[in-house]
Design an enzyme around this catalytic site. Structure first.
Site, PDB file in Angstrom:
ATOM      1  N   SER A 136      43.019  45.120 -19.978  1.00 52.08           N
ATOM      2  CA  SER A 136      43.084  46.145 -18.628  1.00 52.08           C
ATOM      3  C   SER A 136      41.770  46.800 -18.422  1.00 52.08           C
ATOM      4  O   SER A 136      41.839  47.663 -17.431  1.00 52.08           O
ATOM      5  CB  SER A 136      44.099  47.220 -19.131  1.00 52.08           C
ATOM      6  OG  SER A 136      45.359  46.452 -18.776  1.00 52.08           O
ATOM      7  N   LYS A 168      40.940  57.163 -16.929  1.00 49.01           N
ATOM      8  CA  LYS A 168      42.493  56.714 -16.509  1.00 49.01           C
ATOM      9  C   LYS A 168      43.551  57.621 -16.840  1.00 49.01           C
ATOM     10  O   LYS A 168      43.544  58.407 -17.845  1.00 49.01           O
ATOM     11  CB  LYS A 168      42.530  55.270 -17.528  1.00 49.01           C
ATOM     12  CG  LYS A 168      43.680  54.479 -16.985  1.00 49.01           C
ATOM     13  CD  LYS A 168      43.645  53.362 -18.106  1.00 49.01           C
ATOM     14  CE  LYS A 168      44.783  52.338 -17.639  1.00 49.01           C
ATOM     15  NZ  LYS A 168      44.577  50.961 -18.515  1.00 49.01           N
ATOM     16  N   SER A 216      45.101  46.982 -16.011  1.00 50.01           N
ATOM     17  CA  SER A 216      45.665  48.308 -15.348  1.00 50.01           C
ATOM     18  C   SER A 216      44.417  49.330 -15.101  1.00 50.01           C
ATOM     19  O   SER A 216      44.970  50.348 -14.606  1.00 50.01           O
ATOM     20  CB  SER A 216      46.522  48.681 -16.218  1.00 50.01           C
ATOM     21  OG  SER A 216      46.162  49.015 -17.489  1.00 50.01           O
TER      22      SER A 216
END
Lengths: 499, 160
Positions: free
Chosen positions: A183, A75, A159
């Protein structure tokens, strides 16, 4: 995609193939780059590492490493040395860290190949991976790869949506995400992959760009529980660079092929049936409760009465910590810098241009809650409610014999529905979406306990439905065993996407 | 039921919950043979009503401006920001309905753990080049800032 798609195989099988020279690391990397290219329209990656850089690395590799050049993704809020780290924000559009996050370094040291940095909501604030400077990430499920419609597709969840999509499509064997309120687990559930939020303090946060320091944890996304276990064992443990990593509590996890659950007490937290949960999710939850009880686990109802306040509590604590964490972005030392006649003016302009509306909203709300006159009323109050939420959870895991205790794992939904369509989702505000989709994931972050999202079956619309398991602190062993059992019992299969 | 702002639906979701209906759980109380019987059939959330909450905070534009100056972020439209802030506060008001008498605030979930600092030994150094690498304006080994000591509110008057 052929039925024997090597990019979708479990880690253990691929490592075996690499060891036996059935396939070379170079070939594996070539295929992964092709896959990244084929799935480009999903927008999973913010940046992809140059092919030649990685090939050079794998040729140098002596193959004695644990991961043998296995491709993975990270990420884009984990610092990566000499590779841009944007947090999907204008603020860090040109930021290139000079060091790597401990978890990233552990993976590359173990011989993994970093393919690229995956998309997220700006600074990990969101539940859809739609609020990013590179645009939204699309869910591969029910996506028309041949004739993509710009508006008609399902969101990936967030996310860590880019990481979930990279793993779901075979563009990476596993990926790192970060989980502050759900997330990792939420995009994992929308994309049909496994997502682990480890115990707070078991994985190093060094180099993970902070959102809410008291809740952030690096998480692991992979296609099966065994792969998660494999990566967890590489990553977990004390890091001298992160004083919040605990010493002596983290153990290597070993899971049997067909684990028994006969000795387990499985708690059904009744407050995880809140308003507006899709009946399909409840059906799936019931099915799993039966599966556990039919296989000898003791299934009991438990009460976590403060569950419904967790989202409100999170709202206040998150805004407060965000206000403080985001204060570092002043345009001076790194990040976007705007012109301005005076220092504060320059700060404010840089921050206005650098942050999206949702980030700015949380910063201002946080500053309001932290005002001297509001601190006790809101911030300290939220910290007290956080203790109530933590106490609820601690109690049910307590090894007492009383009612509402003695539970080994909790079985619950991950969220209220399957992946929503982008056109419906885009009409709601970032804050509302968080309230809607993080309600069952946040409590684990409040209490620090480990939790995992496991894909279980498909909905009528042929979208993945996942369930969540939670265990007590540093009890990843039990959590992953129960997850493996659930995975074995479920009918979920990774699809052959029509690239 | 609470009225909610059209842009921010925060409040809506907590207040729409059905009151827990106990019909099923009582009939299943004596026959817990299957795990699925324990999964409730209706929402178990407590309904929070408008009258449970304190009166809504209405901010003056000066207060909004004050928070903006502290936060060092600004919106084009101050009224828009006022609405966003007021909604955020209204949502937080739900916490005030929870009884927290004699509850200590929780700062970190590791409060019962021993955490160690690493040895105070220099392990790296000479990093000036690295540290300055991401700054947009440097001179020799310094970050360059515009003139300071002028608050945002004052500087706006000056530049206007």
């Amino acid at each position: 995609m052929s039925s024997t798609d090597i990019l979708m195989k479990p880690l253990v099988s691929v490592l075996q193939m690499l060891r036996n020279r059935v396939i070379s690391t170079e070939e594996l990397l070539h295929r992964t780059y092709t896959r990244i290219n084929e799935t480009k329209s999903l927008n999973a990656f913010v940046s992809v590492v140059e092919k030649n850089d990685n090939l050079e690395f794998c040729i140098k590799d002596d193959r004695s490493s644990i991961l043998k050049g296995i491709p993975f993704a990270v990420k884009d809020n984990f610092s990566t040395r000499n590779i841009s780290t944007t947090c999907a924000s204008n603020m860090l559009r040109n930021y290139v860290p000079t060091y790597s996050a401990t978890v990233v370094k552990k993976l590359t040291d173990a011989g993994g190949t970093l393919m690229g940095k995956t998309n997220l909501d700006e600074f990990a604030m969101g539940v859809g991976t739609v609020d990013s400077i590179i645009g939204p990430t699309r869910n591969p499920w029910q996506y028309d790869f041949q004739h993509p419609n710009p508006d008609d597709w399902y969101i990936a969840g967030g996310s860590s949506g880019g990481s979930a999509v990279a793993v779901a499509t075979g563009a990476s064997y596993f990926a790192l995400g970060s989980d502050t309120g759900g997330s990792v687990r939420l995009p994992a559930s929308f994309c049909g992959v496994v997502g682990l939020k480890p115990t707070y303090g078991s994985l190093s946060r060094h180099g993970l760009i902070s959102l809410v320091n008291s809740m952030d944890v690096p998480g692991i996304l992979a296609r099966c529980v065994d792969d998660v276990v494999f990566i967890y064992n590489i990553l977990s443990g004390n890091d001298p660079r992160d004083s919040t990593t605990v010493q002596g509590k983290v153990e290597k996890v070993v899971i049997e092929e067909n684990p028994s659950v006969k000795d387990l007490v499985v708690g059904i937290p009744k407050q995880y049936h809140g308003p507006d949960v899709s009946p399909e999710i409840i059906d799936c939850w019931k099915w799993a409760a039966d599966i556990f009880s039919n296989n000898g686990a003791k299934v009991v109802e438990v009460s976590l009465p403060h569950t419904q306040y967790s989202i409100v509590c999170y709202h206040v604590l998150c805004c407060g910590e965000v206000a403080s964490n985001m204060a570092r972005y002043d345009g001076l030392q790194y990040g976007h810098r705007s012109d301005g006649g005076f220092t504060e003016e320059m700060y404010a302009k840089s921050r206005n241009e650098g942050f999206n509306e949702s980030v700015r909203g949380r910063i201002t709300a946080g500053n309001y809650f932290l005002l001297r006159r509001n601190y006790r009323k809101y911030y300290e109050k939220a910290q007290k409610v956080r203790r109530l939420i933590q106490t609820d959870i601690k109690k049910v895991f307590d090894k007492g014999s009383g009612k509402n205790s003695g539970v080994d794992v909790l079985l619950a939904p991950v969220t209220v529905s399957t992946a929503p369509q982008y056109k419906t989702f885009a009409q709601k505000t970032n804050s509302y979406r968080t309230v809607e989709h993080d309600i069952y994931t946040q409590s684990a972050n409040m209490a620090g306990v480990p939790a995992i999202s496991v894909p279980v079956r498909l909905s009528q619309a042929k979208l993945p439905i996942s369930l969540q398991l939670l265990a007590s602190n540093f009890n990843e062993g039990t959590l992953l065993r129960a997850a493996k059992f659930l995975e074995n019992a479920s009918s979920f299969q990774h699809p052959k996407f029509d690239f | 039921m609470l009225h909610h702002c059209c842009r921010c639906n925060w409040l809506k979701i907590l207040f729409r919950s059905n009151f827990c209906q106990r019909k099923l759980s009582s009939s299943h109380f004596n026959c817990r043979l299957f795990g699925s019987d324990l999964v409730p059939s209706t929402s178990q959330w407590i309904e929070i009503k408008e009258e449970d909450l304190p009166s809504k905070t209405i901010l003056s534009l000066e207060e909004v401006r004050h928070v903006e100056n502290l936060a060092l972020v600004q919106y084009e439209d101050l009224n828009f920001e006022k609405t966003i802030l007021e909604d955020a506060i209204r949502f937080a008001d739900i916490l005030l309905t929870v009884n927290t008498d004699d509850v200590e605030p929780l700062y970190t979930v590791l409060e019962d753990e021993s955490l160690y600092l690493r040895e105070d030994i220099v392990t790296e150094g000479g990093s000036a080049e690295n540290i300055l690498k991401n700054a947009q304006s440097v001179m020799e080994d310094y970050f360059v800032a515009p003139p300071g000591n002028i608050a945002l509110s004052d500087s706006e008057h000056k530049s206007n």
